[in-house]
Design a protein around this motif. Structure first.
Motif, short mmCIF file in Angstrom:
data_model
loop_
_atom_site.label_atom_id
_atom_site.label_comp_id
_atom_site.label_asym_id
_atom_site.label_seq_id
_atom_site.Cartn_x
_atom_site.Cartn_y
_atom_site.Cartn_z
N THR A 106 0.84 -1.20 0.00
CA THR A 106 0.00 0.00 0.00
C THR A 106 0.87 1.24 0.00
OG1 THR A 106 -0.11 -0.10 2.39
CG2 THR A 106 -1.95 -1.08 1.18
N PRO A 107 1.24 1.73 -1.18
CA PRO A 107 2.12 2.88 -1.23
C PRO A 107 1.49 4.15 -0.69
CG PRO A 107 1.46 2.22 -3.45
CD PRO A 107 0.91 1.21 -2.50
N GLY A 108 0.19 4.20 -0.57
CA GLY A 108 -0.47 5.40 -0.08
C GLY A 108 -0.66 5.43 1.42
N ASP A 109 -0.14 4.44 2.12
CA ASP A 109 -0.31 4.39 3.56
C ASP A 109 0.41 5.57 4.21
OD1 ASP A 109 -0.80 3.67 6.14
OD2 ASP A 109 0.29 1.76 6.06
N PRO A 110 -0.30 6.40 4.97
CA PRO A 110 0.34 7.57 5.61
C PRO A 110 1.44 7.18 6.59
CG PRO A 110 -2.06 7.73 5.74
CD PRO A 110 -1.74 6.38 5.19
N ALA A 111 1.38 5.98 7.15
CA ALA A 111 2.41 5.54 8.10
C ALA A 111 3.77 5.41 7.41
CB ALA A 111 2.01 4.23 8.74
N ILE A 112 3.77 5.01 6.15
CA ILE A 112 5.03 4.88 5.42
C ILE A 112 5.65 6.26 5.20
CG2 ILE A 112 6.06 4.17 3.22
CD1 ILE A 112 3.85 2.00 3.11
N ALA B 263 -4.61 7.47 -4.25
CA ALA B 263 -5.45 6.30 -3.99
C ALA B 263 -6.11 6.41 -2.62
CB ALA B 263 -4.62 5.02 -4.07
N TYR B 264 -5.39 6.95 -1.64
CA TYR B 264 -5.96 7.15 -0.30
C TYR B 264 -7.14 8.13 -0.38
CZ TYR B 264 -6.47 8.97 4.41
OH TYR B 264 -6.98 9.39 5.60
N PHE B 265 -6.94 9.25 -1.09
CA PHE B 265 -8.03 10.22 -1.23
C PHE B 265 -9.20 9.63 -2.00
CE2 PHE B 265 -4.67 13.47 -0.41
CZ PHE B 265 -5.20 13.92 0.77
N MET C 130 -15.38 3.49 -17.80
CA MET C 130 -14.78 4.81 -18.03
C MET C 130 -13.60 5.07 -17.10
SD MET C 130 -18.06 7.30 -18.74
CE MET C 130 -17.30 8.55 -17.77
N TRP C 131 -13.68 4.64 -15.87
CA TRP C 131 -12.66 4.96 -14.89
C TRP C 131 -11.62 3.87 -14.70
CZ3 TRP C 131 -11.95 9.68 -13.23
CH2 TRP C 131 -13.00 10.58 -13.32
N ALA C 132 -11.73 2.76 -15.42
CA ALA C 132 -10.83 1.62 -15.22
C ALA C 132 -9.37 2.01 -15.45
CB ALA C 132 -11.23 0.47 -16.12
N GLU C 133 -9.08 2.69 -16.53
CA GLU C 133 -7.70 3.05 -16.84
C GLU C 133 -7.15 4.06 -15.83
OE1 GLU C 133 -4.25 2.38 -18.39
OE2 GLU C 133 -6.06 1.34 -19.06
N ALA C 134 -7.97 5.02 -15.43
CA ALA C 134 -7.52 6.01 -14.44
C ALA C 134 -7.22 5.33 -13.10
CB ALA C 134 -8.58 7.09 -14.26
N LEU C 135 -8.01 4.35 -12.73
CA LEU C 135 -7.76 3.63 -11.48
C LEU C 135 -6.47 2.80 -11.57
CD1 LEU C 135 -11.35 2.44 -10.53
CD2 LEU C 135 -9.95 4.13 -9.36
N ARG C 136 -6.23 2.20 -12.72
CA ARG C 136 -4.99 1.43 -12.88
C ARG C 136 -3.77 2.33 -12.75
NH1 ARG C 136 -8.13 -1.05 -16.92
NH2 ARG C 136 -8.75 -3.14 -16.30
N ALA D 155 -4.68 1.14 -8.37
CA ALA D 155 -5.90 0.57 -7.80
C ALA D 155 -6.56 -0.24 -8.91
CB ALA D 155 -6.83 1.67 -7.32
N GLU D 156 -6.68 -1.50 -8.69
CA GLU D 156 -7.25 -2.39 -9.71
C GLU D 156 -8.77 -2.31 -9.66
OE1 GLU D 156 -7.14 -4.65 -12.97
OE2 GLU D 156 -5.38 -3.84 -11.95
#
Length: 163
Positions: free
Chosen positions: A8-14, A36-38, A118-124, A128-129
């Motif tokens: 989880t690269p978006g984890d604030p703890a990291i 991804a977190y937002f 519509m949002w699949a590519e933006a999520l990838r 985020a799969e």
């Protein structure tokens, strides 16, 4: 140099750990993780707002059906006096409930599938799969069934109690 592979690269703890230890982060994975977190936070907000709107829509549907029953009260009373059963008298209202709820489910399912594609590519691009729309449609079917059963039971009860 240190190479870390994290789930989880978006984890604030990291990010806070890296900052506390004065470590620099190369690449844009952290930015994607933050996005991804937002996205997850915004999804939770949208779900909460959607739940509130759905509850209000349920009550508006019930109110509309009760108003139709009240408007046709005299006709329903005459049908009951002619020997029609409460189930036969409620049948048009049950059909109305099923048609309206099914139409809403179909419209929502088509919208969910379209939005998902519509949002699949933006999520990838945000690591985020996207998932299949089938769980969403199945959840909608379960909710529609529950709402329809509650509406049908309340219409039948209202007709039985009023006449």
């Amino acid at each position: 140099r240190l190479v870390l592979e994290i789930n989880t690269p978006g984890d604030p703890a990291i990010a806070s750990y890296m900052e506390r230890n004065s470590l620099d982060i190369a690449g844009d994975k952290l930015d994607n993780g933050t996005a991804a977190y937002f996205l997850r936070v915004m999804t939770a907000v949208v779900i909460a707002v959607g739940a509130i709107i759905s509850a209000l829509a349920f009550f508006i549907l019930m109110l509309s059906i009760y108003l139709l029953l009240q408007k046709n009260r005299e006709k329903l009373h005459q049908l009951m006096l002619l020997g029609y059963s409460p189930a036969q008298t409620a049948a048009p209202y049950v059909a109305l409930i099923l048609i309206v709820n099914s139409s809403v489910l179909i419209l929502a399912s088509v919208t969910a599938v379209a939005a998902s594609s519509m949002w699949a590519e933006a999520l990838r691009s945000l690591d985020a799969e996207p998932v299949s729309a089938i769980p969403t449609i199945a959840t909608g079917l379960v909710i529609m069934t529950i709402v329809s059963v509650i509406n049908i039971m309340s219409v039948r009860k209202r007709i039985r109690n009023d006449f």
